[in-house]
Design a protein around this motif. Structure first.
Motif, PDB file in Angstrom:
ATOM      1  N   ALA A  44      -1.739   4.027  -8.643  1.00  0.00           N
ATOM      2  CA  ALA A  44      -0.732   3.628  -9.635  1.00  0.00           C
ATOM      3  C   ALA A  44       0.181   4.804  -9.982  1.00  0.00           C
ATOM      4  CB  ALA A  44      -1.428   3.104 -10.888  1.00  0.00           C
ATOM      5  N   VAL A  45      -0.408   5.999 -10.106  1.00  0.00           N
ATOM      6  CA  VAL A  45       0.404   7.194 -10.405  1.00  0.00           C
ATOM      7  C   VAL A  45       1.356   7.478  -9.246  1.00  0.00           C
ATOM      8  CG1 VAL A  45       0.300   9.705 -10.716  1.00  0.00           C
ATOM      9  CG2 VAL A  45      -1.271   8.234 -11.984  1.00  0.00           C
ATOM     10  N   ALA A  46       0.847   7.342  -8.010  1.00  0.00           N
ATOM     11  CA  ALA A  46       1.698   7.595  -6.839  1.00  0.00           C
ATOM     12  C   ALA A  46       2.888   6.629  -6.838  1.00  0.00           C
ATOM     13  CB  ALA A  46       0.880   7.450  -5.559  1.00  0.00           C
ATOM     14  N   LEU A  47       2.601   5.353  -7.156  1.00  0.00           N
ATOM     15  CA  LEU A  47       3.681   4.353  -7.189  1.00  0.00           C
ATOM     16  C   LEU A  47       4.675   4.671  -8.303  1.00  0.00           C
ATOM     17  CD1 LEU A  47       4.648   1.683  -5.932  1.00  0.00           C
ATOM     18  CD2 LEU A  47       3.253   0.472  -7.631  1.00  0.00           C
ATOM     19  N   CYS A  48       4.150   5.103  -9.439  1.00  0.00           N
ATOM     20  CA  CYS A  48       5.000   5.464 -10.587  1.00  0.00           C
ATOM     21  C   CYS A  48       5.921   6.625 -10.220  1.00  0.00           C
ATOM     22  CB  CYS A  48       4.102   5.810 -11.772  1.00  0.00           C
ATOM     23  SG  CYS A  48       4.948   6.475 -13.188  1.00  0.00           S
ATOM     24  N   LEU A  49       5.355   7.643  -9.536  1.00  0.00           N
ATOM     25  CA  LEU A  49       6.164   8.815  -9.165  1.00  0.00           C
ATOM     26  C   LEU A  49       7.214   8.432  -8.119  1.00  0.00           C
ATOM     27  CD1 LEU A  49       3.386  11.559  -8.978  1.00  0.00           C
ATOM     28  CD2 LEU A  49       5.146  11.273 -10.744  1.00  0.00           C
TER      29      LEU A  49
END
Ligand SMILES: Cc1cc2nc3c(=O)[nH]c(=O)nc-3n(C[C@H](O)[C@H](O)[C@H](O)COP(=O)(O)OP(=O)(O)OC[C@H]3O[C@@H](n4cnc5c(N)ncnc54)[C@H](O)[C@@H]3O)c2cc1C
Length: 139
Positions: A44-49
């Motif tokens: 989720a963090v990777a997608l957010c970034l």
């Protein structure tokens, strides 16, 4: 514990593991779910970034519940019922001596899925449950 209604603030923060409440009701198993939740949080963090969209953090909880929501729901019902009093807890523990219960529990633990493969065992367990509830079975 049970999964919290939100694991992220839509901007900077996403939770995993105990902080997100993912300890299985009734069993207290949390290590596997913490590790899996950590993986979903990282995605989720990777997608957010990548997208610059903080709403992407919510995908961690969605992905987790898609995979394990039903198991948590069923275990939650079991916990609410069988842990409601000392008497019921004792009955729950004595039911765990049963071979059918042990086999189904073992299969479910190992595969992290509800086990449907042995309908006859479910029928036997249902009647044993009823016997325990009515106080007809020995504790
Ligand atoms: C007695 C007991 C028995 C259990 N038995 C089992 C079992 O048999 N099987 C199973 O699957 N689960 C079991 N669990 C549950 C399992 O231990 C947890 O669900 C799992 O460890 C959660 O992992 P986590 O990474 O979310 O949290 P934790 O493992 O608690 O990790 C959080 C870490 O953050 C650190 N920390 C806290 N605050 C700060 C801070 N401000 N700054 C820096 N670091 C901080 C803590 O010191 C800790 O190391 C048991 C739990 C307990 C309490």
């Amino acid at each position: 514990m049970k999964p919290l209604p939100r694991w992220d603030d839509g901007r900077h923060v996403v939770l995993a593991g105990d902080a997100a409440g993912v300890v299985a009701p009734a069993s207290g198993e949390g290590i596997y779910y913490a590790m899996l939740g950590g993986r979903f949080a990282a995605s989720a963090v990777a997608l957010c970034l990548k997208t610059g969209d903080g709403q992407a953090l919510a995908s961690a909880r969605k992905a987790f519940l898609r995979e394990h929501g039903r198991v948590f729901w069923v275990l939650g019902i079991m916990q609410r019922f069988w842990y409601a009093s000392d008497r019921r807890r004792e009955r729950f523990v004595s039911m765990c001596r049963d071979r059918d219960v042990q086999q189904l529990t073992f299969d479910a633990y190992m595969n992290k899925r509800l086990v449907r493969a042995r309908p006859l065992a479910h029928v036997r367990i249902f009647f044993k449950d009823v016997a325990h509830l009515l106080g007809l079975a020995r504790v």
